[in-house]
Design a protein around this motif. Structure first.
Motif, PDB file in Angstrom:
ATOM      1  N   TYR A 207      30.066  92.396 -35.043  1.00 41.62           N
ATOM      2  CA  TYR A 207      30.941  93.395 -34.423  1.00 41.62           C
ATOM      3  C   TYR A 207      30.328  94.769 -34.651  1.00 41.62           C
ATOM      4  O   TYR A 207      29.786  95.038 -35.722  1.00 41.62           O
TER       5      TYR A 207
ATOM      6  N   GLU B  58      43.687  97.691 -43.146  1.00 37.21           N
ATOM      7  CA  GLU B  58      42.868  98.912 -43.097  1.00 37.21           C
ATOM      8  C   GLU B  58      42.461  99.265 -41.670  1.00 37.21           C
ATOM      9  O   GLU B  58      42.331 100.430 -41.324  1.00 37.21           O
TER      10      GLU B  58
ATOM     11  N   GLY C   1      35.786  91.079 -40.289  1.00 39.59           N
ATOM     12  CA  GLY C   1      34.958  91.025 -39.091  1.00 39.59           C
ATOM     13  C   GLY C   1      34.910  92.307 -38.287  1.00 39.59           C
ATOM     14  O   GLY C   1      34.426  92.313 -37.161  1.00 39.59           O
TER      15      GLY C   1
ATOM     16  N   SER D 231      28.341 109.908 -36.860  1.00 40.96           N
ATOM     17  CA  SER D 231      29.768 109.595 -36.876  1.00 40.96           C
ATOM     18  C   SER D 231      30.487 110.270 -38.048  1.00 40.96           C
ATOM     19  O   SER D 231      31.673 110.582 -37.966  1.00 40.96           O
ATOM     20  N   GLU D 232      29.765 110.484 -39.131  1.00 40.75           N
ATOM     21  CA  GLU D 232      30.394 111.071 -40.302  1.00 40.75           C
ATOM     22  C   GLU D 232      30.964 112.461 -39.991  1.00 40.75           C
ATOM     23  O   GLU D 232      32.070 112.784 -40.409  1.00 40.75           O
TER      24      GLU D 232
ATOM     25  N   TRP E 154      34.870 100.306 -42.740  1.00 39.68           N
ATOM     26  CA  TRP E 154      35.678 101.373 -42.140  1.00 39.68           C
ATOM     27  C   TRP E 154      35.426 102.709 -42.799  1.00 39.68           C
ATOM     28  O   TRP E 154      35.871 103.733 -42.324  1.00 39.68           O
TER      29      TRP E 154
ATOM     30  N   GLU F  59      32.425 105.413 -44.517  1.00 36.33           N
ATOM     31  CA  GLU F  59      31.046 105.740 -44.177  1.00 36.33           C
ATOM     32  C   GLU F  59      30.050 104.960 -45.039  1.00 36.33           C
ATOM     33  O   GLU F  59      29.023 104.516 -44.582  1.00 36.33           O
TER      34      GLU F  59
ATOM     35  N   ALA G 201      43.543 100.921 -34.833  1.00 36.71           N
ATOM     36  CA  ALA G 201      43.316 101.803 -35.980  1.00 36.71           C
ATOM     37  C   ALA G 201      41.911 101.557 -36.505  1.00 36.71           C
ATOM     38  O   ALA G 201      41.397 100.443 -36.418  1.00 36.71           O
ATOM     39  N   VAL G 202      41.280 102.588 -37.035  1.00 37.12           N
ATOM     40  CA  VAL G 202      39.938 102.389 -37.594  1.00 37.12           C
ATOM     41  C   VAL G 202      39.883 102.659 -39.090  1.00 37.12           C
ATOM     42  O   VAL G 202      38.892 102.352 -39.741  1.00 37.12           O
ATOM     43  N   VAL G 203      40.939 103.240 -39.635  1.00 32.83           N
ATOM     44  CA  VAL G 203      41.037 103.486 -41.085  1.00 32.83           C
ATOM     45  C   VAL G 203      42.505 103.404 -41.478  1.00 32.83           C
ATOM     46  O   VAL G 203      43.387 103.496 -40.624  1.00 32.83           O
TER      47      VAL G 203
ATOM     48  N   GLU H 213      34.181 112.205 -37.690  1.00 30.85           N
ATOM     49  CA  GLU H 213      35.356 111.474 -38.161  1.00 30.85           C
ATOM     50  C   GLU H 213      36.703 112.130 -37.859  1.00 30.85           C
ATOM     51  O   GLU H 213      37.580 111.524 -37.270  1.00 30.85           O
TER      52      GLU H 213
ATOM     53  N   ARG I 195      31.538 103.516 -35.557  1.00 31.93           N
ATOM     54  CA  ARG I 195      30.407 104.288 -36.100  1.00 31.93           C
ATOM     55  C   ARG I 195      29.096 103.807 -35.485  1.00 31.93           C
ATOM     56  O   ARG I 195      28.240 104.603 -35.098  1.00 31.93           O
TER      57      ARG I 195
ATOM     58  N   ASN J  57      31.352  98.486 -35.040  1.00 26.68           N
ATOM     59  CA  ASN J  57      32.519  99.355 -35.141  1.00 26.68           C
ATOM     60  C   ASN J  57      32.215 100.717 -34.526  1.00 26.68           C
ATOM     61  O   ASN J  57      31.102 100.966 -34.050  1.00 26.68           O
TER      62      ASN J  57
END
Lengths: 575, 646
Positions: free
Chosen positions: A477, B573, B526, A534-535, B530, B532, A557-559, A538, A481, A479
């Motif tokens: 996968y 998360e 998977g 990406s950092e 999340w 850095e 959601a990513v976080v 964010e 970032r 993500n």
């Protein structure tokens, strides 16, 4: 600092139950127990005032100068002035309605003293066709005296539309108390912006699994919010043919999953209109000669012979790479007649298109090689013989398309394949006609080589931008970032790129979540092509994800929310 | 029918007079038997009518636009083959109808006892449903609620409300439920969840008899019965259909069939959690493990400790109110699901616990939001309870009391105990003399656990909670485990990878376990990392086949008596409620069959039978029809062409 606003922020924000936010030195908005410092009642308000790009997504590429001061807007008194000619007026009128809808989503009930917002939209060109070469740049200026005045200027309506999108991202809800809220924007600001790449696309696949019109509209909403401009609609495949063809109703009669799971020409046209108002054009793909099957079975019954071969043949592993099998029969002259009729239907759907996607993906030689009808008239069974056959199919298909478009010389897109091998692509595919969509991994040299040969490219980095990966086989996968950090080839021949959401394992239930917000990460790569990673993105990205969700696009959601409420605090290093 | 009770066969050995007398006696006996049986039968036919269609809300749905269907399905060699409809004449069968009558049971999870299904279907409509109870006693009230639920789910299949005007094959559809032990109204680990179904026609009526020891078995029976019903869109604009006959015997293989959702990393609405429970009921899962809080947030409003949510919720409206929780517990109970709420301690606790200093209770938690977080916790933000502060234990007792009362659950209790970071405590306690009493901080953790366990007993009115669950951790490893965790009382939820020694060690040390192996039953994995930096904690994604094919008791040769069951876990998360359904379903359904049916696993090939694909696909559609956004298993073509994509 405007005294009045500051007072409101300091005093009224304190009456709101819950958290307040602070813009820290490092431009992070951080949640805090109520402190005596300058605070904001929501993270969105804080984000509006914090950092050089605030909550803009994608970040502008030109000069950006935005004030810290905020102004409350009296939304009851919104004025939009359109300064344009011809069709542009009607177009911008519709875009204004879209903008108003966005503002109305924020349910506010502002009745305290706030300022009128006046927006002036200026488009130089009256053209309302969105094409590859359309100039999408714009400039936005916000000034405040008695009223807030926002002026958006662009060479085309599409630039102006992007400017209005930017403005919408500079407006947010401001909670004054538990019951009261107003809209708020910046007091002053100036932005110049132009995209890095012309082609910023999302591929959807409605052949493996059907997607409803409303799901597709949500994709378009997400694209508009992220300034993506091409919806590449992979509308057919070997599994199904959901497009209703006016000239050949048999295609969907034989090929649709059900009579309800179809797209009529009116449906497609409506979607195209919906998309255009949102700065998105729809490029349809009729994949051929492989990735066909369902819908092509009726040839023998109609006396036209086998239009397709290996259709739904078992055991499938011998005849295709994914069930069900099927490939067009290049030896049957009727195939080209059918294609011509289908192309006419496609052209009717969008008579002004400057591009059409002809597919050309993954021809599986063993299928043709196991069909006597084909091998009987081949001189030998070498790989070259089959490639020649494929190329001649492609040439005949091109001739039909050109005939339908009266030799308009439309740009035709093809996926990379055996046929696009740099060693012999030039003998098969004229570079003045074909744009090649590459789907090789990031480390592969193929795009560079094709570019060197003079081909125009659309990049779909398979191991970064294939959004279906991670759920089948050994694919991982990617993500947001990874999607964001995928720097694609730069150069004049590179039109841009596309993220691809192949449809084997997604349908209405989950396709939006799987696509968004990751597609938006690609959107910034394609619009801004930032040198940062990406950092640094964010804070804005987390806000943009919430924005997508708020606008009705079911973005994942990513976080943990704690991380988006406490920007920078989930990084492992100290500030 | 009942004549075979008469003793005809003794006649030959009797004399004339004897014969006459015997005949008279026999006749009288027969008459008596007949009357008795008739009376019995009448009694059978008139149990307590508990529920009829009149109470129902049936959503209005208009007839779909007239479009001729394209496909028909024919059952050939136990497989439905899709065929194009060539003309208007001839029988056409929808995929649903073909599937129900073709080889596979279409039940999910597959029952463990014998199943016989009729080969014919009859049409009916939901208004013909009558529900009877042959039970009196406390369970009756639960049964009434279960009737209403199954009734709603049957009428929920209706896609065209006009269909009630059609003629149906049957005039009445009676569902009669007998519960033998009507006093059981709480699900426990030893609750009998078995049931039997007999469905057969009586004249023009169809009668479904469900017999179960307890309410919980009965509701599973209703669930199974509802799976024999489908909507046939092809039959004159659509109709409900049911198999004309069936017998099912069923009993789960494991008592604890859990599903965990984390609402602390990201908030999920009550509505979405209820939807999850509906999905669980549909596949006979029975424990909803609610990981309600973590270091990130504390969304649960506790009646006696509202400060936790006040300081710990993401926003004032992103909370669960006590009355909502109680309602949810009821909602779950009538669906055969019990709710256990976990407030993880001593680690995974931070935001929310910051109220101590304001109230003069001192630091209840330490390292809260401390950075760089990687030194003090596994993921940001950090936070751990302060084992040195005696007030912590008073607060815990209050908290335990609230949790027991909110969930009405004191047979099992989840204490958490996950991933304590000793460095956090070490850094904090160095300021404090107590630190030097411990050469090994595991003992501090152990002492915390013992104190917390005592407080749990106190909160439970001085009675030990029989089964206290803790996550597997260093404390559940030798040598600490035997020192701090009593195997008669503690159950370990083993979440490590299946190749780790944890699970076999726990079993050989005599502990009861719940299996949640990260490499098979963590549904959140998977999606990459999340944050850095750091690892992609548990990639890759576990496809449903991996979930289904995990059979640890076989693979690790575990003593099944010590395996209470299993649980799939969904940490949040990287998801919010918009992705909750597709992330859980249909994979949690695949898991459900593993713990209910526990089908054989061929460890040399790990092949999944075609029948499993077909049934799971049907179950996926069933979940979608209940409003649960379950993910697609494959392209629509594969669904329409069973067996052709394998």
């Amino acid at each position: 600092m405007n005294i009045k606003v500051k007072l409101i922020l300091l005093i009224l924000a304190y009456n709101v139950d819950g958290w307040v936010w602070q813009c820290e030195q490092n431009n992070n908005c951080v949640r805090t127990e109520k402190s005596p410092n300058y605070t904001y009642p929501s993270i969105n308000t804080c984000r509006l005032a914090c950092g050089s790009f605030r909550s803009l997504w994608p970040q502008p590429t030109g000069k950006v100068a935005l004030s810290q001061e905020l102004e409350l807007i009296d939304i009851r008194d919104l004025q939009i002035v359109i300064n344009a000619q011809g069709d542009a007026v009607q177009y911008l009128d519709k875009v204004s309605d879209y903008f108003k809808e966005l503002l109305n989503m924020e349910k506010t009930n502002c009745d305290i003293e706030a300022k009128k917002l006046k927006i002036v939209l200026i488009s130089t060109s009256s053209d309302v066709n969105l094409l590859w070469k359309t100039d999408e740049s714009y400039s936005l200026k916000i000034e405040t005296d008695n009223e807030i005045k926002a002026t958006i200027t662009g060479p085309t309506v599409f630039g102006v539309r992007h400017g209005l999108e930017t403005l919408s991202q500079l407006v947010t809800k401001y909670k004054i108390s538990e019951q009261k809220s107003c809209l708020v924007t910046l007091k002053n600001g100036k932005i110049n912006d132009t995209p890095a790449y012309a082609h910023r696309g999302l591929l959807i696949d409605t052949a493996r699994n059907y997607q409803s019109l409303s799901t597709i509209k949500r994709h378009i909403d997400g694209m508009a919010s992220s300034k993506m401009n091409v919806l590449h609609w992979h509308i057919t495949d070997s599994q199904s043919f959901p497009l209703v063809s006016t000239r050949i109703p048999n295609m969907s009669n034989y090929g649709a999953y059900s009579e309800k799971q179809t797209y009529s020409p009116e449906d497609v046209k409506d979607l195209m209109d919906y998309a255009l108002i949102r700065g998105v054009r729809v490029i349809l793909e009729l994949d051929a000669p492989a990735h066909v099957g369902s819908g092509w079975e009726w040839g023998p019954e109609a006396g036209l012979g086998n239009l397709g071969v290996c259709i739904h043949q078992q055991p499938w592993r011998s005849y295709c790479i994914q069930p069900p099998c099927g490939q067009l029969n290049p030896m049957n002259p009727n195939v080209y007649k059918v294609l011509e009729l289908l192309y006419q239907d496609f052209v009717d759907l969008n008579p002004n298109a400057d591009m059409f996607h002809m597919g050309g993906d993954e021809v599986f030689i063993p299928c043709w090689n196991s069909t006597n009808e084909i091998t009987d008239s081949l001189k030998d069974r070498s790989e070259k013989a089959f490639l020649d056959l494929w190329a001649s199919f492609q040439q005949k298909a091109l001739d039909k398309y050109d005939k339908v478009r009266n030799n308009h010389k439309t740009n035709l897109i093809l996926w990379t394949s055996h046929l696009t091998n740099p060693a012999y692509i030039e003998s098969y595919l004229p570079k003045d006609r074909y744009i090649i969509q590459t789907w090789v991994p990031q480390e592969d040299e193929l795009p560079k080589e094709l570019l060197k040969l003079g081909y125009k490219l659309i990049i779909s980095t398979k191991n970064k931008w294939y959004l279906d990966h991670g759920f089948w086989g050994t694919t991982p996968y990617y993500n947001w970032r990874a999607v964001y950090n995928n720097i694609i080839l730069r150069g004049e021949g590179v039109l841009g790129g596309e993220v691809c959401m192949w449809g084997e394992l997604v349908d209405n239930q989950n396709v939006l979540q799987r696509t968004w917000p990751r597609a938006a990460a690609a959107a910034e790569r394609l619009w801004s092509d930032p040198s940062t990673t990406s950092e640094q993105a964010e804070n804005r990205f987390f806000t943009h994800r919430d924005r997508l969700l708020f606008r009705g696009i079911n973005a994942e959601a990513v976080v943990p929310k704690w991380c988006s409420q406490n920007e920078g605090k989930c990084n492992s290093y100290l500030p | 029918m009942r004549g075979h009770f008469c003793p005809w066969k003794r006649r030959e050995r009797m004399k004339q007079g004897e014969l006459r007398r015997a005949l008279l006696v026999a006749t009288l006996l027969c008459v008596f038997l007949f009357v008795y049986l008739y009376w019995q039968q009448t009694a059978d036919e008139t149990p307590h009518l508990l529920y009829t269609y009149k109470h129902l809300y049936v959503p209005f749905r208009s007839a779909p636009a007239e479009q001729a269907p394209q496909w028909t399905w024919q059952c050939i060699n136990q497989r439905c083959e899709r065929q194009r409809i060539k003309s208007d004449v001839g029988d056409v069968a929808s995929l649903a109808t073909c599937s129900m009558l073709c080889g596979s049971t279409q039940l999910w999870p597959q029952p463990t006892g014998p199943v016989t299904l009729g080969s014919k279907a009859v049409t009916f409509n939901h208004r013909l449903l009558d529900f009877y109870s042959k039970t009196t006693g406390p369970a009756n009230e639960l049964l009434l609620a279960a009737f209403s639920i199954v009734n709603d789910s049957i009428s929920g299949l209706v896609q065209n409300s006009d269909y009630i005007h059609q003629k149906t094959d049957i005039t009445k559809f009676k569902i009669i439920v007998s519960i033998l032990d009507a006093t059981t109204v709480k699900l426990k680990l030893n609750t009998d969840e078995s049931y039997t179904i007999t469905l057969k026609p009586h004249g023009t009526e169809l009668v479904g008899n469900i017999t179960a020891k307890t309410f919980f078995g009965a509701r599973h029976g209703l669930e199974t019965l509802s799976q024999l019903i489908w909507w046939d869109e092809y039959h004159e604009g659509g109709t409900l259909k049911i198999l004309k006959g069936a017998t099912v015997q069923d009993n789960p293989m494991f008592a604890y069939r859990g599903l965990m959702v984390d609402t602390a990393r990201n908030f999920m609405s009550m509505e979405s959690l209820k939807r999850t429970i509906v999905g669980m009921a549909s596949v006979k899962l029975n424990v909803f493990h609610w990981h309600v809080s973590d270091s990130q947030s504390f969304p649960l409003v506790l009646p006696n400790l509202p400060q936790l949510a006040k300081h710990g919720a993401y926003a004032p409206d992103l909370v669960y109110k006590p009355e909502e929780v109680k309602e949810m517990v009821e909602f779950a109970k009538v669906r055969g699901v019990r709710v256990i709420i976990e407030v993880d301690t001593p680690a995974h606790a931070g935001n929310g616990w910051t109220f101590g200093q304001d109230e003069g209770l001192g630091e209840l938690a330490v390292c809260v939001n401390e950075r760089p977080w990687s030194l003090y916790c596994g993921e940001p933000p950090c936070g751990q309870l302060n084992p040195d502060n005696p007030n912590v234990y008073d607060v815990l007792e209050k908290l335990y009391k609230d949790l027991i009362s909110l969930t009405d659950e004191n047979e099992i209790f989840h204490m958490g105990g996950d991933e304590v970071n000793l460095e956090c405590w070490a850094q904090h306690l160095q300021k404090n003399s107590n630190y030097y009493n411990y050469t090994d901080l595991h003992d501090l953790w152990g002492d915390f656990t013992l104190k917390a366990l005592n407080r749990l007993t106190a909160a439970n009115g001085g009675k030990k909670v029989p089964h206290v669950i803790v996550w597997s951790s260093n404390l559940s490893k030798r040598p600490y485990i035997t020192k701090y965790l009593d195997k008669e009382n503690v159950v370990v939820q083993s979440w490590g990878a299946s190749q780790w020694p944890d699970t076999p060690d726990l079993v050989s040390d005599g502990y009861k376990i719940i299996v949640s192996h990260v490499d098979a039953w963590y549904l959140d994995c998977g999606f990459g990392r999340w944050r850095e930096t750091g690892d992609a904690a548990c990639d890759p994604y576990r496809p449903w086949q991996t979930v289904y094919n995990h059979r640890p008791w076989q693979q690790l040769h575990l003593n099944k008596k010590q395996v209470m069951g299993g649980e799939v876990c969904l940490w949040s998360e990287q998801l919010e409620e918009g992705s909750l359904d597709p992330r859980l379903w249909p994979r949690a359904a695949a898991f459900a069959e593993r713990v209910w049916t526990d089908p054989q696993l061929d460890m040399s090939t790990y092949t999944i039978l075609e029948d499993v694909y077909t049934r799971l696909n049907t179950q996926r559609d069933r979940l979608v029809s209940k409003g649960i956004a379950a993910e697609a298993l494959w392209p629509g073509w594969c669904k329409q062409n069973p067996g052709m994509c394998l």
